[in-house]
Every structure is written in structure tokens, then in C-alpha cells.
Write a protein that holds these residues in place. Sequence first.
Motif, short mmCIF file in Angstrom:
data_model
loop_
_atom_site.label_atom_id
_atom_site.label_comp_id
_atom_site.label_asym_id
_atom_site.label_seq_id
_atom_site.Cartn_x
_atom_site.Cartn_y
_atom_site.Cartn_z
N GLN A 9 28.39 -13.10 17.61
CA GLN A 9 27.44 -11.99 17.52
C GLN A 9 26.11 -12.45 16.95
O GLN A 9 25.04 -11.99 17.37
CB GLN A 9 28.03 -10.86 16.67
CG GLN A 9 27.29 -9.55 16.78
CD GLN A 9 27.28 -9.02 18.21
OE1 GLN A 9 28.14 -9.35 19.02
NE2 GLN A 9 26.29 -8.22 18.54
N PHE A 10 26.16 -13.37 15.99
CA PHE A 10 24.92 -13.93 15.45
C PHE A 10 24.12 -14.60 16.56
O PHE A 10 22.90 -14.42 16.67
CB PHE A 10 25.23 -14.94 14.34
CG PHE A 10 24.02 -15.73 13.91
CD1 PHE A 10 23.11 -15.19 13.01
CD2 PHE A 10 23.77 -16.99 14.44
CE1 PHE A 10 21.98 -15.90 12.63
CE2 PHE A 10 22.64 -17.71 14.06
CZ PHE A 10 21.75 -17.16 13.15
N ASP A 11 24.79 -15.39 17.40
CA ASP A 11 24.09 -16.07 18.49
C ASP A 11 23.42 -15.06 19.42
O ASP A 11 22.30 -15.30 19.90
CB ASP A 11 25.07 -16.94 19.28
CG ASP A 11 25.52 -18.17 18.51
OD1 ASP A 11 24.86 -18.52 17.52
OD2 ASP A 11 26.54 -18.78 18.91
N ALA A 12 24.10 -13.93 19.67
CA ALA A 12 23.52 -12.90 20.54
C ALA A 12 22.25 -12.33 19.92
O ALA A 12 21.23 -12.13 20.60
CB ALA A 12 24.54 -11.80 20.80
N MET A 13 22.30 -12.04 18.61
CA MET A 13 21.11 -11.52 17.93
C MET A 13 20.00 -12.56 17.90
O MET A 13 18.82 -12.25 18.09
CB MET A 13 21.47 -11.10 16.51
CG MET A 13 22.41 -9.91 16.44
SD MET A 13 22.64 -9.26 14.76
CE MET A 13 23.44 -10.65 13.96
N ASN A 14 20.38 -13.82 17.66
CA ASN A 14 19.38 -14.86 17.46
C ASN A 14 18.65 -15.23 18.75
O ASN A 14 17.51 -15.68 18.71
CB ASN A 14 20.04 -16.10 16.86
CG ASN A 14 19.05 -16.99 16.12
OD1 ASN A 14 17.98 -16.54 15.72
ND2 ASN A 14 19.40 -18.25 15.95
N GLU A 15 19.29 -15.02 19.89
CA GLU A 15 18.62 -15.31 21.16
C GLU A 15 17.33 -14.49 21.28
O GLU A 15 16.26 -15.02 21.57
CB GLU A 15 19.56 -15.00 22.33
CG GLU A 15 20.65 -16.02 22.53
CD GLU A 15 21.63 -15.60 23.61
OE1 GLU A 15 21.35 -14.58 24.30
OE2 GLU A 15 22.67 -16.25 23.77
N GLY A 16 17.46 -13.19 21.05
CA GLY A 16 16.27 -12.34 21.13
C GLY A 16 15.27 -12.63 20.04
O GLY A 16 14.06 -12.58 20.26
#
Length: 469
Positions: A9-16
Motif C-alpha cells: 500500500q505504501f508503494d501505491a501511495m508513493n507512486e503518485g
Amino acid sequence: MRPDRFREQFDAMNEGARERGRPLAYDPERFFTWEKGCLLAREGEDAEVVAATIDRLELTRRGETRNERSGIRALRFGDPFRDGDNADEDVRRVLGELPRRGGELGPYATRNHIVSVTEVNGCPNDEPEPVSTIAPAALNPGLAAARGNGSVRVLVVDTGLVAGVTETYPWLRDVVTDDELEPDFGPLAQYVGHGTFIAAVLKAVAPDAAVEVDDAIPAIMAAAVPEDVFGEALLEVLDDKGWPPILSLSAGAVTEDDRALLGLKTFMERLAQEPTVLVCSAGNNGRDEPFYPAYHAKSMPGKVIAVGALRADGQGRACFSNHGEWVTVYAPGERISSVFTAADHTPPLYVYRHSTFEECRFTHQPPYADCSCVTPRIDGERSLARDGNAAGIAATRKAFTGLARWSGTSFSTPIVAGMIVNQMLESGEDDPVVAAQHLLAKQAVAIGGGGSGTTLTPPTWRPLPYGPA
């Protein structure tokens, strides 16, 4: 391999976030997340002290944001793209050099924490599962009968409202929003239906609620937003639309030192003076640590109601639900059925991001076969990628025809908000704080399953079977 749900989930947030030049970092022990190379301080002397410290350490200033409504300044400096995902040396240095100050004022600066609808365990606890019909009988909680003796305004601050749902579902026809989310026919954005689901749960429980949906937590960046941006957005929405009797909020954050979110300080001060009850989710971390803003229920009882989740059978706390003496009440929150998208001849596809677990991932609960950690079995693209996916397994894809089944304290929250609406209309009470107190005193019962706390369940909610492995 057990899915690393937080990291996925962190990776998903960090992409944006990285695309916007403001990458994130997280603490692998405490599982809080923040914007790298950024500190928040109160406007005035505090912000000037922080700015002077940044300059004294000869760190390059990258700009600042002055949030006028909240009175918070965000100062950005250094190189946020170095140090990896678990470190932020520039911020650490500045915090270490700031003067020490205790008492109510607290530190001169804090990290810019990320407020999210997900936090540690993501999606909010699981990802939505399609329901094969759009018939109202499939809703759980089911549709209550309208009283027709007035209405109570409820503002839902979330990811917005999906376009077309008010036409598809007549019982949602009076739900309003400024900006509808256009339907996305594939694959669906991960949280595009979160606010819609919440609004529909609320209207099922309380048909006489006058529901407004605001998109202060945009679905981009995986439905996460820096605390200073969120605090400013909340105040802007409330200044523009007026403070409602009930504010429903299904988002929050864990903080570095368990202190309240500085970015929401002005909002909480205003809340104390306004005729509004804040009903907010207790979080899906399965812990008793502070989760803000719900944790304010401890210091602002009556004004803030922290809502945890019950299991699908109602016989105890859901394994994922935060808990502790600060949680005001628990309500159904596992396998809630509600509206996810508008019904369409071409059902949009949803690509699952996370795999389910082999067993319940919370050790304080027995391994129930029906636990939403485990069932239904899902292969998610992020979990598969993190595991290397040597077998070439494809992520699960499912089509949504309108309704979904979903779990999280996010969805317990509108149930309680709706029950407060009903209490106000039934009793004629104008003060939502008094109505909430009377509701809890009249209807709340002790939680089962060996937990502590009280529960609220609406008459139209149906418990589901829940068996051991």
C-alpha cells in the motif's frame, strides 16, 4: 509468502507522490508514513524558528506552503529523493537541532504525516468483492423505512461520489456532491468507489439523512493526502458549506510520537466550538495505539465518536479493527454490502492489488475460515510482483455491476452516523451531541467475543455465518 500489505500500500501511495516531486517514507516499526523533506510548523514564531534552523544547517529550501485557514506552514528542504523509503536524513537533522519545548505547545515542528483511508492493512481491510445483483434486498444493512418527518444534514468527506449512482439507485437520488467521479471502465481506480460506498451505507441506515459527499481525499495517490493539505481542505469545505450536525470521516493516521496531527489542530479547535459531531473510523491496524483524528474521542467525548468494527456475525470485534478504551463504539464492519459503482451494460473491471493471506494475520484472533483476511481467495498484482511471480500467475480480475461487499472501520462509521440521524428525528433532539449520548445510552450493548466496549447494530443489518477453520 505472506503478503506485505503495508509495503504494497505504501508503494501505491508513493507512486503518485513521487510523480508530484514529493516522495514519501515510512517507519517499519511504527508503520506511520510522511512526506520526505518536509516539516510542519505553526505560522509565526514556530515557523520562523524552523526556517532559521534549516538555513543554519545549510539545507536548500525547496519552497513552502502557507495554509491560511489552518495557520500551518509546510517547509520543504533538502533532497527528498535520497535516503530510500525508511530514512529522511534532512528532516531528522532539523528535528534534532530544534529547541526543546514541552507542555501544551508541543514541539516546534512535526513531520507531514499522510492521512489515508487505508493505513497499515490497506483496502481498507480487504478489497471489494462484487455482489451479483443490484436489488435493494442484497444491501446489508438493508434499506430502512423513511420516517418522512424531516431530515438531518450529514457531510461525508471522502473520495467523492461516482457519477450515475443517483440515477441507478432511486434511494440515493437526493445525495449531492459538487464533482461527480466519472465512471472508469477499466480497470477501476483502487478507491474510486470508497466515498460512494460510505454514502450508500449511510442512506440505507438513515433514508432521511440529507447526505453531501465531498472529495477532499482524492482517489489519486491511493486515497491518501498529506495532513496539512487535508486540514486545509476540511476547513475550506466547512467554511464554504457550513458545519453540519454530523460529519462522517473514514480516514486517519498513526503519528510519529502519538501526538495529534498538527495539520488538523485548527480543525479540531473549530469542531469544539461548532454544533457538530465528528463520527470517524478507528482504523484497521488491529491495535490499540492512537489513530487520529479518532483518538480525539478520548479527550473530546461526545464531540468525537471513534467507531470500531464488529465481525460479520456480530459476535465480537473484527480482527482488523483498532481497539482500546478510546474507541467509543463498535458497529458492523465486516462484509458490508453497498453501492460501489453505477450499474451499466458494460460492467467495469477491477484488478485486485493485494493477495489474501493463508490465515488471519492478527494473532489475537483464532484462524476463522470466514475471516476477511483469508476469504475469498485473491491473487493481487502487487503481492505477486513482490513475490517475484515465478509461476506467472495473473492477478484476479472481477467485473462490478454496481454493488460490492467490503470490510473496514470505514464502513462501520456511516452506520453509526446514520443511527444518530435516526435518533435525532425520532426524539426531536436538535443537538447531535445529546442525540449521540442518548443513542449510546439507550441502544449500545456490551461487545461479545471476549472484547471490551459497546456495540450498535441497526435493525436492518443481518449477521452472516462465521465458522472456524
